[in-house]
Design a protein around this motif. Structure first.
Motif, PDB file in Angstrom:
ATOM      1  N   GLU A 290      47.057-122.196  11.949  1.00  0.00           N
ATOM      2  CA  GLU A 290      47.243-121.456  13.088  1.00  0.00           C
ATOM      3  C   GLU A 290      47.987-120.149  12.432  1.00  0.00           C
ATOM      4  N   ARG A 291      48.949-120.355  11.574  1.00  0.00           N
ATOM      5  CA  ARG A 291      49.512-119.319  10.715  1.00  0.00           C
ATOM      6  C   ARG A 291      48.437-118.518  10.024  1.00  0.00           C
ATOM      7  N   LYS A 292      47.399-119.125   9.301  1.00  0.00           N
ATOM      8  CA  LYS A 292      46.369-118.437   8.669  1.00  0.00           C
ATOM      9  C   LYS A 292      45.493-117.677   9.618  1.00  0.00           C
ATOM     10  N   LYS A 293      45.765-117.839  10.798  1.00  0.00           N
ATOM     11  CA  LYS A 293      44.762-116.933  11.654  1.00  0.00           C
ATOM     12  C   LYS A 293      45.050-115.754  12.151  1.00  0.00           C
ATOM     13  N   GLN A 294      46.626-115.575  11.971  1.00  0.00           N
ATOM     14  CA  GLN A 294      47.277-114.615  12.353  1.00  0.00           C
ATOM     15  C   GLN A 294      47.044-113.378  11.432  1.00  0.00           C
ATOM     16  N   LEU A 295      46.640-112.151  11.806  1.00  0.00           N
ATOM     17  CA  LEU A 295      46.322-111.098  10.924  1.00  0.00           C
ATOM     18  C   LEU A 295      47.442-110.554  10.136  1.00  0.00           C
ATOM     19  N   ALA A 296      47.554-110.201   9.177  1.00  0.00           N
ATOM     20  CA  ALA A 296      48.672-109.732   8.319  1.00  0.00           C
ATOM     21  C   ALA A 296      48.260-108.512   7.461  1.00  0.00           C
ATOM     22  N   TYR A 297      48.841-107.461   7.552  1.00  0.00           N
ATOM     23  CA  TYR A 297      48.356-106.135   6.481  1.00  0.00           C
ATOM     24  C   TYR A 297      49.611-105.629   5.987  1.00  0.00           C
ATOM     25  N   LEU A 298      49.312-105.586   4.726  1.00  0.00           N
ATOM     26  CA  LEU A 298      49.946-104.858   3.902  1.00  0.00           C
ATOM     27  C   LEU A 298      49.851-103.386   3.457  1.00  0.00           C
ATOM     28  N   VAL A 299      50.305-102.395   3.794  1.00  0.00           N
ATOM     29  CA  VAL A 299      50.197-100.915   3.692  1.00  0.00           C
ATOM     30  C   VAL A 299      51.046-100.220   2.687  1.00  0.00           C
ATOM     31  N   VAL A 300      50.498 -99.993   1.548  1.00  0.00           N
ATOM     32  CA  VAL A 300      51.399 -99.272   0.657  1.00  0.00           C
ATOM     33  C   VAL A 300      50.589 -97.917   0.287  1.00  0.00           C
ATOM     34  N   ASP A 301      51.532 -96.912   0.517  1.00  0.00           N
ATOM     35  CA  ASP A 301      51.271 -95.545   0.454  1.00  0.00           C
ATOM     36  C   ASP A 301      51.761 -95.088  -1.027  1.00  0.00           C
ATOM     37  N   GLU A 302      51.262 -94.128  -1.712  1.00  0.00           N
ATOM     38  CA  GLU A 302      51.591 -93.565  -2.957  1.00  0.00           C
ATOM     39  C   GLU A 302      51.801 -94.799  -3.925  1.00  0.00           C
ATOM     40  N   TYR A 303      50.923 -95.710  -3.883  1.00  0.00           N
ATOM     41  CA  TYR A 303      51.056 -96.607  -4.975  1.00  0.00           C
ATOM     42  C   TYR A 303      51.133 -96.485  -6.278  1.00  0.00           C
ATOM     43  N   SER A 304      50.437 -95.471  -6.817  1.00  0.00           N
ATOM     44  CA  SER A 304      50.503 -95.177  -7.960  1.00  0.00           C
ATOM     45  C   SER A 304      51.911 -94.483  -8.492  1.00  0.00           C
ATOM     46  N   MET A 305      52.481 -93.782  -7.771  1.00  0.00           N
ATOM     47  CA  MET A 305      53.774 -93.417  -7.832  1.00  0.00           C
ATOM     48  C   MET A 305      54.789 -94.579  -7.728  1.00  0.00           C
ATOM     49  N   LEU A 306      54.759 -95.431  -6.933  1.00  0.00           N
ATOM     50  CA  LEU A 306      55.570 -96.648  -7.090  1.00  0.00           C
ATOM     51  C   LEU A 306      55.593 -97.338  -8.391  1.00  0.00           C
ATOM     52  N   LEU A 307      54.271 -97.416  -8.874  1.00  0.00           N
ATOM     53  CA  LEU A 307      54.230 -98.333 -10.267  1.00  0.00           C
ATOM     54  C   LEU A 307      54.840 -97.233 -11.244  1.00  0.00           C
ATOM     55  N   SER A 308      54.698 -96.198 -11.226  1.00  0.00           N
ATOM     56  CA  SER A 308      55.277 -95.098 -12.444  1.00  0.00           C
ATOM     57  C   SER A 308      56.554 -95.207 -12.199  1.00  0.00           C
ATOM     58  N   SER A 309      57.256 -95.665 -11.214  1.00  0.00           N
ATOM     59  CA  SER A 309      58.711 -95.321 -10.848  1.00  0.00           C
ATOM     60  C   SER A 309      59.389 -96.611 -11.637  1.00  0.00           C
ATOM     61  N   LEU A 310      58.591 -97.547 -11.834  1.00  0.00           N
ATOM     62  CA  LEU A 310      59.233 -98.941 -12.056  1.00  0.00           C
ATOM     63  C   LEU A 310      59.167 -98.988 -13.706  1.00  0.00           C
ATOM     64  N   ASP A 311      60.051-100.028 -14.130  1.00  0.00           N
ATOM     65  CA  ASP A 311      59.926-100.142 -15.767  1.00  0.00           C
ATOM     66  C   ASP A 311      58.764-101.039 -16.041  1.00  0.00           C
ATOM     67  N   ASP A 312      58.495-101.305 -17.209  1.00  0.00           N
ATOM     68  CA  ASP A 312      56.954-102.022 -17.479  1.00  0.00           C
ATOM     69  C   ASP A 312      56.863-103.509 -16.578  1.00  0.00           C
ATOM     70  N   ALA A 313      58.046-104.251 -16.921  1.00  0.00           N
ATOM     71  CA  ALA A 313      57.719-105.483 -16.441  1.00  0.00           C
ATOM     72  C   ALA A 313      57.619-105.536 -14.961  1.00  0.00           C
ATOM     73  N   ARG A 314      58.695-104.693 -14.219  1.00  0.00           N
ATOM     74  CA  ARG A 314      58.592-104.959 -12.621  1.00  0.00           C
ATOM     75  C   ARG A 314      57.182-104.400 -12.268  1.00  0.00           C
ATOM     76  N   ALA A 315      56.636-103.239 -13.043  1.00  0.00           N
ATOM     77  CA  ALA A 315      55.362-102.648 -12.448  1.00  0.00           C
ATOM     78  C   ALA A 315      54.235-103.643 -12.637  1.00  0.00           C
ATOM     79  N   LYS A 316      54.575-104.496 -13.947  1.00  0.00           N
ATOM     80  CA  LYS A 316      53.452-105.435 -14.119  1.00  0.00           C
ATOM     81  C   LYS A 316      53.289-106.828 -13.094  1.00  0.00           C
ATOM     82  N   GLU A 317      54.601-107.069 -12.701  1.00  0.00           N
ATOM     83  CA  GLU A 317      54.630-107.940 -11.483  1.00  0.00           C
ATOM     84  C   GLU A 317      54.246-107.534 -10.245  1.00  0.00           C
ATOM     85  N   VAL A 318      54.308-106.384  -9.960  1.00  0.00           N
ATOM     86  CA  VAL A 318      53.794-105.853  -8.569  1.00  0.00           C
ATOM     87  C   VAL A 318      52.459-105.664  -8.612  1.00  0.00           C
ATOM     88  N   LYS A 319      51.900-105.332  -9.767  1.00  0.00           N
ATOM     89  CA  LYS A 319      50.465-105.380  -9.851  1.00  0.00           C
ATOM     90  C   LYS A 319      49.753-106.720  -9.888  1.00  0.00           C
TER      91      LYS A 319
END
Length: 427
Positions: A290-319
C-alpha cells in the motif's frame, strides 16, 4: 504547370520502381500486406478463388485442347496440374508485386531532392501510412523500410525527413520488432500546435522522472510550479511532495514557507533529500504494498547550484542518492523532478537517461542540446523567450512547449500546500 509537375513525379516513381527489382517489390508487397491488415483481403479472396479452381480442375482439363496422339492420361494429368499450379502461383506473385508497387514511390521525388538516398541512389521504401490520433491529435504514423540507411543517418537528417513528409516529427526509431523498419510519428504541419503546460488538464501527470533546464529568466521555476500544481490537482489526494529550494530567492516558492515538506536553503534542502531517500529505501526494502502505491514526488530546484555549494564528499553523496532514486524509483512510485541551469551528466551519477521527461526553456546552448536531446538536436533551431521551449518525452519524442499562465494561483498554491503537508503512509 501542375500537370507537368505531376507528370515528372509519376515518371520519377516509375523509374525508381523499375530500379527496385521484382525481388525487392515482392518483399515490399509482403511487408505491406503484413503491416496493412486490410490488404490481406486481396490475397485471401484470390486464395479462395484459386482453391475453387484447383478443386474443379477436372473441368478445366476438358477445355484445354491436347493433341489426341499425346493424350496419355498420366502425362496429361501431370502437365495440366503443373500448368494450373504454376499459373496460380504466378498470379499470386503478380498480385504481391503489384501491391508492392502501389504507393511505394509516393515520396521518391522529395527524398531525392533532399539527397536522402542509400548507396544505390534509391530513396526509402514506404510501407504504410496510418492515422495515429489515439496518441496525438491529427498524428500520422509512417513505416519505411530502412533501405540500408542507418538510424543515426535518419536522425541526423530529421529536418530533411520533415520536409519530405511535410510534418513535425516527434518520434523516429527502429521498429520494436526489427531494425529493417523505421517507424516515424508526426503531425502534419498544418495541424501542428505546441504542447501546452497548464494546470487545467492532466497532461504530464503520469510522467515519471523529469528535468527542467533553463537559465535565469527562462521561466524554469514558474514551469516547475505549474507542474507541481498539476500533480497536486490531478493526482490522488494523498500524493506527498517534498520541495527543496536551495536558492530561496524565487518568488514562485516562498509562499510555501512553513509547509512541513518545504525545505528552504542549502542545508535544509540536503535534509529534505535525505528524508525522501529514507522513504525510498523503506519502500525498496519493505513489503508494504500500500505504501508503494502512494505517489511521492521529490522536487529539487537549482540542483546544480546546490551541488556546487557542498564539499566534494557531500555533493557526491547527494548525487548518489538522486541517481539511485532515478534508476529504481519508478516501481516504488517515487518520482524525482529536477530544475537546474546546466544539465551536465556528472550531476546525475550516470542516471540522466532515466529522466524520461526533459524540458528546455528559452534557448539553451548547442552543447546542452547535444547532452539532453542528442537524437533531436538538429530540430532545435528556433529561438524562444520566457516560458517557451522544447519538451522531450520517452516514446513520444520532441515537441515545442508553451507554459501557460496559471489562472487561479490561489487554488494551485492551496493544492500544493496540501501535497507538501501530506505524510508518507497517509491512505
Amino acid at each position: 504547370m501542375n500537370n507537368n509537375n505531376q507528370k515528372i513525379k509519376q515518371e520519377t516513381i516509375q523509374n525508381n520502381n523499375n530500379k527496385r527489382n521484382t525481388l525487392k517489390l515482392t518483399r515490399i508487397g509482403i511487408e505491406k500486406i503484413i503491416n496493412n491488415r486490410w490488404l490481406l483481403i486481396i490475397p485471401t479472396i484470390y486464395t479462395i478463388i484459386a482453391s475453387i479452381c484447383w478443386k474443379y480442375r477436372d473441368y478445366i482439363y476438358k477445355i484445354i485442347p491436347f493433341d489426341t496422339n499425346f493424350r496419355f492420361f498420366y502425362i496429361e494429368d501431370l502437365m495440366i496440374k503443373s500448368v494450373i499450379g504454376i499459373l496460380l502461383f504466378l498470379i499470386l506473385w503478380l498480385i504481391i508485386v503489384t501491391i508492392g508497387t502501389i504507393g511505394t514511390g509516393k515520396y521518391d521525388e522529395d527524398f531525392e531532392e533532399q539527397g536522402f538516398v542509400n548507396k544505390k541512389g534509391l530513396p526509402p521504401d514506404r510501407i504504410s501510412e496510418k492515422n495515429n490520433s489515439k496518441e496525438i491529435e491529427h498524428s500520422i504514423k509512417w513505416d519505411f523500410l530502412a533501405s540500408n540507411i542507418p538510424i543515426n543517418t535518419w536522425k541526423d537528417n530529421i529536418l530533411k525527413v520533415e520536409q519530405v513528409l511535410d510534418a513535425y516529427i516527434n518520434y523516429l526509431e527502429y521498429s520494436k520488432l526489427t531494425k529493417k523498419h523505421v517507424i516515424i510519428k508526426g503531425v502534419p504541419t498544418k495541424y501542428y500546435k505546441p504542447a501546452i503546460l497548464t494546470t487545467r488538464d492532466n497532461f504530464l501527470c503520469d510522467s515519471f522522472n523529469a528535468v527542467f533546464v533553463g537559465q535565469t529568466g527562462s521561466g524554469k521555476s514558474y514551469a516547475i510550479l505549474s507542474f507541481m500544481g498539476k500533480i497536486a490537482l490531478h493526482n490522488p489526494s494523498n500524493t506527498c511532495t517534498y520541495l527543496c529550494d536551495p536558492k530561496g530567492d524565487e518568488q514562485n516558492f516562498v509562499q510555501f514557507e512553513g509547509s512541513p515538506h518545504y525545505y528552504l536553503g542549502i542545508e535544509k534542502s540536503v535534509d529534505g533529500i535525505n528524508k525522501f531517500y529514507d522513504e525510498f529505501v523503506y519502500r525498496r526494502d519493505s513489503r508494504d504494498k500500500e505504501r508503494k502505491k502512494q505517489l511521492a514526488y521529490l522536487v529539487v530546484d537549482e540542483y546544480s547550484m546546490l551541488l556546487s555549494s557542498l564539499d566534494d564528499a557531500r555533493a557526491k553523496e547527494v548525487k548518489r542518492k538522486i541517481g539511485e532514486m532515478l534508476r529504481a524509483g519508478r516501481s516504488l512510485s517515487c518520482r524525482v523532478i529536477i530544475g537546474l541551469q546546466n544539465a551536465y551528466s556528472e550531476f546525475f551519477d550516470k542516471s540522466r537517461d532515466n529522466l524520461v521527461t526533459r524540458i528546455a526553456l528559452s534557448t539553451i546552448s548547442k552543447e546542452e542540446q547535444g547532452m539532453m536531446f542528442s537524437k533531436y538536436k538538429e530540430k532545435m533551431i528556433k529561438e524562444f523567450g520566457q516560458g517557451e521551449g522544447y519538451i522531450y518525452r520517452s516514446g513520444i519524442g520532441l515537441e515545442e512547449l508553451f507554459v501557460a499562465k496559471i489562472e487561479n494561483m490561489e487554488e494551485v498554491n492551496s493544492a500544493i500546500k496540501k501535497s507538501l503537508s501530506n505524510e508518507f503512509g497517509s491512505y
